[in-house]
Every structure is written in structure tokens, then in C-alpha cells.
Design a protein around this motif. Structure first.
Motif, PDB file in Angstrom:
ATOM      1  N   ARG A 128       0.825  -1.215   0.000  1.00  0.00           N
ATOM      2  CA  ARG A 128       0.000   0.000   0.000  1.00  0.00           C
ATOM      3  C   ARG A 128       0.853   1.257   0.000  1.00  0.00           C
ATOM      4  O   ARG A 128       0.440   2.304   0.523  1.00  0.00           O
ATOM      5  CB  ARG A 128      -0.928   0.002   1.215  1.00  0.00           C
ATOM      6  N   HIS A 129       2.040   1.160  -0.585  1.00  0.00           N
ATOM      7  CA  HIS A 129       2.938   2.297  -0.621  1.00  0.00           C
ATOM      8  C   HIS A 129       2.264   3.495  -1.307  1.00  0.00           C
ATOM      9  O   HIS A 129       1.679   3.358  -2.375  1.00  0.00           O
ATOM     10  CB  HIS A 129       4.221   1.927  -1.376  1.00  0.00           C
ATOM     11  N   SER A 173       1.435  -2.229   6.030  1.00  0.00           N
ATOM     12  CA  SER A 173       1.423  -2.543   4.611  1.00  0.00           C
ATOM     13  C   SER A 173       1.753  -1.328   3.758  1.00  0.00           C
ATOM     14  O   SER A 173       1.587  -1.371   2.534  1.00  0.00           O
ATOM     15  CB  SER A 173       0.049  -3.098   4.219  1.00  0.00           C
ATOM     16  N   GLY A 174       2.193  -0.250   4.399  1.00  0.00           N
ATOM     17  CA  GLY A 174       2.736   0.864   3.649  1.00  0.00           C
ATOM     18  C   GLY A 174       1.853   2.084   3.538  1.00  0.00           C
ATOM     19  O   GLY A 174       2.264   3.102   2.978  1.00  0.00           O
ATOM     20  N   ALA A 175       0.628   2.011   4.051  1.00  0.00           N
ATOM     21  CA  ALA A 175      -0.275   3.152   3.929  1.00  0.00           C
ATOM     22  C   ALA A 175       0.035   4.204   4.986  1.00  0.00           C
ATOM     23  O   ALA A 175       0.518   3.898   6.072  1.00  0.00           O
ATOM     24  CB  ALA A 175      -1.722   2.698   4.065  1.00  0.00           C
ATOM     25  N   LYS A 176      -0.273   5.470   4.631  1.00  0.00           N
ATOM     26  CA  LYS A 176      -0.334   6.518   5.641  1.00  0.00           C
ATOM     27  C   LYS A 176      -1.732   6.448   6.228  1.00  0.00           C
ATOM     28  O   LYS A 176      -2.716   6.569   5.504  1.00  0.00           O
ATOM     29  CB  LYS A 176      -0.099   7.877   4.994  1.00  0.00           C
ATOM     30  N   VAL A 177      -1.823   6.202   7.531  1.00  0.00           N
ATOM     31  CA  VAL A 177      -3.129   5.996   8.157  1.00  0.00           C
ATOM     32  C   VAL A 177      -3.482   7.179   9.046  1.00  0.00           C
ATOM     33  O   VAL A 177      -2.663   7.628   9.852  1.00  0.00           O
ATOM     34  CB  VAL A 177      -3.145   4.696   8.993  1.00  0.00           C
ATOM     35  N   ILE A 178      -4.686   7.702   8.857  1.00  0.00           N
ATOM     36  CA  ILE A 178      -5.192   8.748   9.736  1.00  0.00           C
ATOM     37  C   ILE A 178      -6.288   8.142  10.596  1.00  0.00           C
ATOM     38  O   ILE A 178      -7.334   7.738  10.096  1.00  0.00           O
ATOM     39  CB  ILE A 178      -5.731   9.940   8.919  1.00  0.00           C
ATOM     40  N   ARG A 179      -5.996   8.022  11.890  1.00  0.00           N
ATOM     41  CA  ARG A 179      -6.974   7.474  12.821  1.00  0.00           C
ATOM     42  C   ARG A 179      -7.883   8.608  13.262  1.00  0.00           C
ATOM     43  O   ARG A 179      -7.414   9.582  13.845  1.00  0.00           O
ATOM     44  CB  ARG A 179      -6.259   6.868  14.025  1.00  0.00           C
ATOM     45  N   ASP A 180      -9.166   8.475  12.974  1.00  0.00           N
ATOM     46  CA  ASP A 180     -10.116   9.556  13.210  1.00  0.00           C
ATOM     47  C   ASP A 180     -11.219   9.103  14.161  1.00  0.00           C
ATOM     48  O   ASP A 180     -11.947   8.167  13.859  1.00  0.00           O
ATOM     49  CB  ASP A 180     -10.711   9.997  11.851  1.00  0.00           C
ATOM     50  N   ASN A 181     -11.292   9.771  15.298  1.00  0.00           N
ATOM     51  CA  ASN A 181     -12.345   9.459  16.264  1.00  0.00           C
ATOM     52  C   ASN A 181     -13.541  10.373  16.010  1.00  0.00           C
ATOM     53  O   ASN A 181     -13.537  11.541  16.398  1.00  0.00           O
ATOM     54  CB  ASN A 181     -11.808   9.637  17.694  1.00  0.00           C
ATOM     55  N   HIS A 182     -14.545   9.813  15.355  1.00  0.00           N
ATOM     56  CA  HIS A 182     -15.708  10.603  14.918  1.00  0.00           C
ATOM     57  C   HIS A 182     -16.747  10.623  16.037  1.00  0.00           C
ATOM     58  O   HIS A 182     -17.799  10.000  15.957  1.00  0.00           O
ATOM     59  CB  HIS A 182     -16.278   9.956  13.650  1.00  0.00           C
ATOM     60  N   ILE A 183     -16.415  11.345  17.109  1.00  0.00           N
ATOM     61  CA  ILE A 183     -17.244  11.289  18.314  1.00  0.00           C
ATOM     62  C   ILE A 183     -18.607  11.947  18.117  1.00  0.00           C
ATOM     63  O   ILE A 183     -18.768  12.837  17.282  1.00  0.00           O
ATOM     64  CB  ILE A 183     -16.542  11.958  19.516  1.00  0.00           C
TER      65      ILE A 183
END
Length: 585
Positions: A118-119, A157-167
Motif C-alpha cells: 500500500r505504498h 502494509s505501507g499506507a499513511k493511516v489517519i486514525r479519526d475518532n468521529h465522536i
RNA sequence: GCGGCCAUAGCUCAACUGGAUAGAGCGCCAGACUACGAAUCUGGAGGUUUGGGGUUCGACUCCCUAUGGCCGCGCCA
């Protein structure tokens, strides 16, 4: 001998080019390489059957032709046979196993090799998403645990991940809450445990509004004041959010979760007008019974079941904010993929949402990310009903994790009485939380999850304790021999695996790449759990059959290499699931 | 009423999305510590994959149907 991280991939492309060599209609040939039952080999290619069927050819003859056309680089690495109706079986040669183990000698090497999948991609993962002013309860566990594992695996796996807490930090409930806050708050309780007090006030406001129309009207007024920017109400609202987020973070710390952004519903308040405008302009939205809704005429159900994106009173709802959220993620984060982790009851909503987003983005030529609604089943008690405490309340997550730790502590004290009190406490903290996480992750997420203490904290079978025990035993071997677990010196003396147990373990180790691939493709972490469980099982078998600390230096080096790699893969894999590991337990 | 998901060993779950003889754990039976941690390992018994049709070289997996369970369906999220 250089070997690739993902051997199945390499076989796949080798078979593709062999198909050209052998004169097959290569465009119509899909090798379909997958991991095999060990009785048949390490990998099998099943694509010949479908191809031969479609081309009215003898599948075995096609398979033989393909095998003959494989390059020497591939045929040297495997024992290759054609079996049954036309399966091509590949069994790794011991020398190939050794080469793979040598090449993947550190977490960084594993990661950099896995990262090609997932580069360059950006993924937004939306999970946990509790409502403010309420404590997290057992129903919030699955989203948090599954979402975190998926985030880590995408990242690996190579991705840039944005963890988003959609409260859930906006909505009609705040009118009642503010009303109760103004009339019934307990300052002392607010100071000592604010989230508990807000929860009490919310329930009180709810009940009062139900019982008394005058209260309901006052609550409505409070909500209007909040929405029009009244300073007092806004300050109360901020206080609620702050206290809630702090309480949530206490849980997240235990679970090893840290969000990159927390963009709740309130964040999208000023972004919904654009949604109304663009969907109306594109003639996707229409007025119906005073509300602004979207129908999907091509869909059997959603041609009549509306997607309500603006209520008749003009207020937004979660359809409007979710649409605005999708746009924000596409435009601001340039997301290639969006993963939303919620329970299966919201399946209709997200199906409607995704249908709408696809049409909307097409109309405006916005780049469309891959959209995944990752669902999971309900958490039920052993009676199959929703999980409740004895007195009928919900089980708070804080209490659940504390209980898990207490049970783990009792077990550690029983099994390892020789350890100090402090050590046992530390071990219990890891085992307790890991048991909860693993019990949740190890099951296929789409089925309902039956919550049972004894099963969860169990020592046997497919449990966190079993995996952590295998890790602890490997550490113990290195400790006994006075070696550092990550020490690569001496590995050069390692020779190809020989005994059945050594070979079985080595063959399982190289399948790590396939497990990662599978989770990437399906977004189902239980495949990684299953792999790690099987790996731990192979290790336990090896441990019982073949002693590592033997005098013969060649045998010892060979087995130490296997121990080091098992440890590496186990710790890496458990880390990807969000579990902490131990060196003794 | 319309629709979605689910049903696999006594129990809790797998089965890599159509591949070879459906696998584990718990429980049950029989074994293995003067060997690196027995929180372990090695064997055994246990199945009409809810019932019934169909599709095909091949079905737990896809289609139809019946039964049972969970869930959703106009202004909560």
C-alpha cells in the motif's frame, strides 16, 4: 539465494509469464495461487482448472505445460507436482526456507518488505466514535479494538493511516443535558468524576423531559441557545467534551490507541450547507414531507426508503454530517480509502451513504476513495441477549478491563507464585487487556460475539495467554543460554531445517506474508489471529520434539535461528493486533 | 409488511471468499516432566455443515425454498 517477502505473489507472476511461454491465452489465465494444506505443499495454483474448462482442454496437460515453462529460479526453490484434476503444488525446499528466514531478520526488514502493498496510499480509519457525556461501555469495545488492529495492519502494509475518532458531540441530547446541568448538578461529583456526573445528568434530563412537557420545552430552548452560540451553554458543552475526551483517553491508553484527529459531528456543523447545495444542484436530493432526502431508484429498497439528510425542521442529522465527513476526508486528507468500523445495525445507513457519495462525487468529479463499512456483530451474554450486568445496567468498559486484569492476576499468582508481587501485577495488566482484545479480534467480526469470562481469560486454546506463553518460553530459552533474543551473531551458522518439527515451523513462518495480505484484502484481523495461533502451535510442537539447548553447535544454531524468527514474527504480529507482549509470565 | 445478517461436533468457534479426506479449543477417553517453563505436547472418540431442491469437473461457500434466531426500515446516532 534472494527470496521475496511474499512467495505467493512471486509464484503468481512466474506462472503468468510461464503461461505466455507455454502458449496459453495469457490474458484469460489467472494463476490463483494460495497457501495450501501442508499435506499437499506450501502453495497451490488452482487457476488451471478454470482455464482448461473454459478452453475445453485437459487440465493436467495444461498444468504440465505450465510447470515445464517455469524459470529455473522458481523450479529450484520448490518441489513442484501436478495433482488431482490439475492442481499445481509447490513445496518449499529447506534451502529456500532458510533463505527466507535469513532475509527477514528484523522488524524493519519485515515492515519494509510488506510496505510495498500500500505504498503511497492514504487511508482514513474511523473507529471507536463514542458519544460524549457517556461512559464507554462494553458495546464500544469491538469498534475500538478492531479499528486499531486494522489501522496498524494498513500502516504496516505501507499506507499513511489517519486514525479519526468521529465522536458524537452534537445533537438533540445536549438540550436535556444542559437543562439538567443547570438545575441538578452536583459540584462535588463533577469535580471528582465528571464523566460519571454528566452521565447521571443526561439520564436525569432525559427522564424529566419525558415526564414533563414543560421540561422538554425548556430543554429545547437550551439546545437553541447552544446552537446559536450562547456563551454559557457553549462553555458547558466544552466542559462536557473535555471531560469526556479525558475519560476516553484513559481507556485508549489501556488499549494502546492514539487517535491522529478527533473530528466529531460538531466539526461538520458549518460544512453541511455545501452538501445540501451540491446534492440539490446535482438533482440527487429532493424535498419529501418537508425533509431533504435522497432516493436511489435503481435500488430495490432505497427507491422508497429515504436517506434523510435534512430534517423537516431544517436541522442536520447524521446523514448530513456523514456526507460532509466523506467530502472532508476526500478533499482535505486526499484519502485513497476510508474504513468505518461500526456494528452491523448501521449497514443500511452506510449503504445509502456510499451510494449517495458515489453519485455525488461523480457529478462533481471529486476523486472517489475506496469506501469500506467494516461491520461486526453484537456483543451478547451467554444467553444470546444483549450483555447486561446483573442489575440490568450496561457493563462499563473501565470495569470490564479492571475485572480482566484482576482475573489475570489471580491466574498468574496461581501459576507463577515464584514471581514478585510487582512482576505479577505487571504481567496481569498485559495478560488481562490482551485477553479482552484477542477474544474480540480472533473471532470473525461479522458474527455476534458471545461474551464469556472463562473463555476469554482461559489459558488454553486460541487465546492471548497461549500466544503470550509461547513468546515467554522463547525469551526464556535465550535467557537460559545467556543470549540476547535479537542478537544476529551466530545466525550465519544456521543450516536448513531438518527435522519434521523444524520444517513445519519454518514453513509456517514464511506464511506470515500471506496472513498480512489476507487481512489487507478482507479487513478481517481474525485471519492474523488464526495465523499466529497456528504459528504458536507449530512452535509448541517443535519445542516438545526438538530440544534447542543441545551440545552440537550446528543443531543448536539451526534451532536458535528458528526460535529467533518465531519470536520476531510473533511479537510483530501481536503488535499489529495492538497487543503488548511479555518476556516472562 | 419489505429488507439485511446468521444457522458447521455436546459447547465456543475456524474453514484464506467455489478447491483436494470440513479443522481447532473446551469437555470426554488414553498417554508424555531425572530434557530449554506441563499456562505445554502426543494420540482417540465425536459431523446428513438446520431441512429440501438446484447450478458444475468440484458447494459449508453461489441460486431457489422452508424453518428458526438476531437486526434494520421517515426526521436518534
Amino acid at each position: 539465494m534472494p527470496v521475496p517477502f511474499n512467495l505467493a505473489d512471486a509464484l503468481d507472476s512466474a506462472l503468468q509469464s510461464a503461461a505466455v511461454q507455454a502458449g496459453l491465452e495469457a490474458a484469460a489465465f489467472v494463476p490463483d495461487v494460495r497457501t495450501a494444506d501442508p499435506r499437499h505443499g506450501d502453495y497451490q495454483a488452482n487457476g488451471v482448472l478454470a482455464y482448461a474448462k473454459a478452453h475445453k482442454q485437459n487440465p493436467r496437460a495444461v498444468a504440465e505445460k505450465l510447470v515445464a515453462a517455469l524459470p529455473a529460479g522458481v523450479t529450484e526453490g520448490y518441489v513442484i507436482t501436478v495433482a488431482g484434476p490439475g492442481f499445481i503444488n509447490f513445496t518449499l525446499q529447506p534451502a529456500t526456507l532458510l533463505a527466507w528466514l535469513r532475509m527477514h531478520d528484523s522488524k524493519d526488514h519485515l515492515r519494509s518488505n510488506a510496505a510495498s502493498a500500500r505504498h503511497g496510499q492514504t487511508w482514513v480509519v474511523d473507529y471507536s466514535a463514542p458519544n460524549t457525556a457517556k461512559q464507554m461501555h462494553v458495546g464500544h469495545l469491538r469498534s475500538a479494538v478492531i479499528g486499531e488492529a486494522i489501522s496498524r495492519i494498513l500502516e504496516f502494509s505501507g499506507a499513511k493511516v489517519i486514525r479519526d475518532n468521529h465522536i458524537g458531540d452534537w445533537g438533540t441530547q445536549f438540550g436535556k443535558l444542559i437543562w439538567a446541568y443547570k438545575h441538578h448538578r452536583d459540584e462535588q461529583a463533577l469535580a471528582s468524576d465528571p464523566i460519571e456526573e454528566f452521565e447521571r445528568l443526561y439520564q436525569m434530563g432525559n427522564a424529566a423531559a419525558d415526564a414533563n412537557p414543560a421540561v422538554l420545552e425548556q430543554a429545547r430552548q437550551e439546545l437553541v441557545r447552544l446552537q446559536s452560540g450562547d456563551a454559557t451553554n457553549l462553555a458547558i458543552w466544552r466542559q462536557i467534551n473535555e471531560a469526556s475526551l479525558q475519560a476516553f483517553q484513559g481507556i485508549y491508553d489501556l488499549l494502546g490507541i492514539r487517535f491522529d484527529v478527533t473530528l466529531g459531528e460538531s466539526f461538520y456543523n458549518d460544512k453541511v450547507d455545501r452538501v445540501y447545495r451540491e446534492l440539490s444542484d446535482a438533482r440527487l436530493a429532493e424535498e419529501s414531507q418537508g425533509a431533504l432526502v435522497v432516493f436511489h431508484p435503481e435500488h430495490p429498497r432505497f427507491k422508497t426508503q429515504p436517506f434523510i439528510m435534512r430534517k423537516a425542521d431544517g436541522a442536520s442529522n447524521y446523514a448530513s454530517t456523514d456526507l460532509a465527513t466523506a467530502l472532508y476526508r476526500a478533499l482535505h486528507f486526499h484519502a485513497d480509502g476510508i474504513v468505518i468500523v461500526t456494528d452491523f445495525r448501521q449497514a443500511d445507513h452506510f449503504e445509502q451513504l456510499f451510494l449517495t457519495v458515489r453519485k455525488w462525487f461523480a457529478a462533481k468529479s471529486y476523486r472517489l476513495p475506496a469506501l469500506h463499512h467494516v461491520t461486526f456483530g453484537a456483543v451478547t451474554g451467554e444467553d444470546g441477549k444483549a450483555l447486561r450486568t446483573r442489575d440490568g445496567g450496561t457493563i462499563k468498559l473501565k470495569e470490564l478491563l479492571a475485572e480482566a486484569e484482576a482475573r489475570a492476576y489471580a491466574l498468574v499468582s496461581e501459576r507463577s507464585a515464584d514471581l514478585t508481587e510487582e512482576e505479577r501485577r505487571k504481567i496481569a495488566a498485559v495478560v488481562g487487556v490482551a485477553s479482552v482484545q484477542y477474544a474480540d479480534l480472533s473471532q470473525n467480526r461479522s458474527s455476534d460475539y458471545v461474551f464469556a469470562w472463562d473463555k476469554m481469560i482461559s489459558l488454553e486454546g486460541n487465546t492471548a495467554a497461549y500466544l503470550l506463553y509461547a513468546v515467554a518460553r522463547i525469551h526464556s530459552i535465550f535467557r537460559k543460554l545467556g543470549l540476547a533474543a535479537g542478537d544476529l551473531a551466530g545466525e550465519a551458522a544456521g543450516t536448513p531445517p531438518e527435522t519434521p518439527a523444524e520444517q513445519a515451523l519454518a514453513r509456517k513462518l514464511v506464511k506470515f506474508a500471506d496472513a498480512i495480505r489476507l487481512v489487507n484484502d478482507t479487513l478481517r484481523p481474525h485471519f492474523l489471529c488464526l495465523y499466529l495461533y497456528e504459528l504458536a502451535g507449530e512452535f509448541s510442537g517443535f519445542y516438545a520434539a526438538d530440544k534447542v539447548a543441545v551440545d552440537d553447535p550446528a543443531v543448536r544454531a539451526r534451532r536458535l535461528l528458528l526460535c529467533a524468527r518465531t519470536l520476531l514474527v510473533m511479537e510483530t504480529g501481536l503488535g499489529l493486533l495492538g497487543l503488548r507482549t511479555l518476556t516472562r509470565m
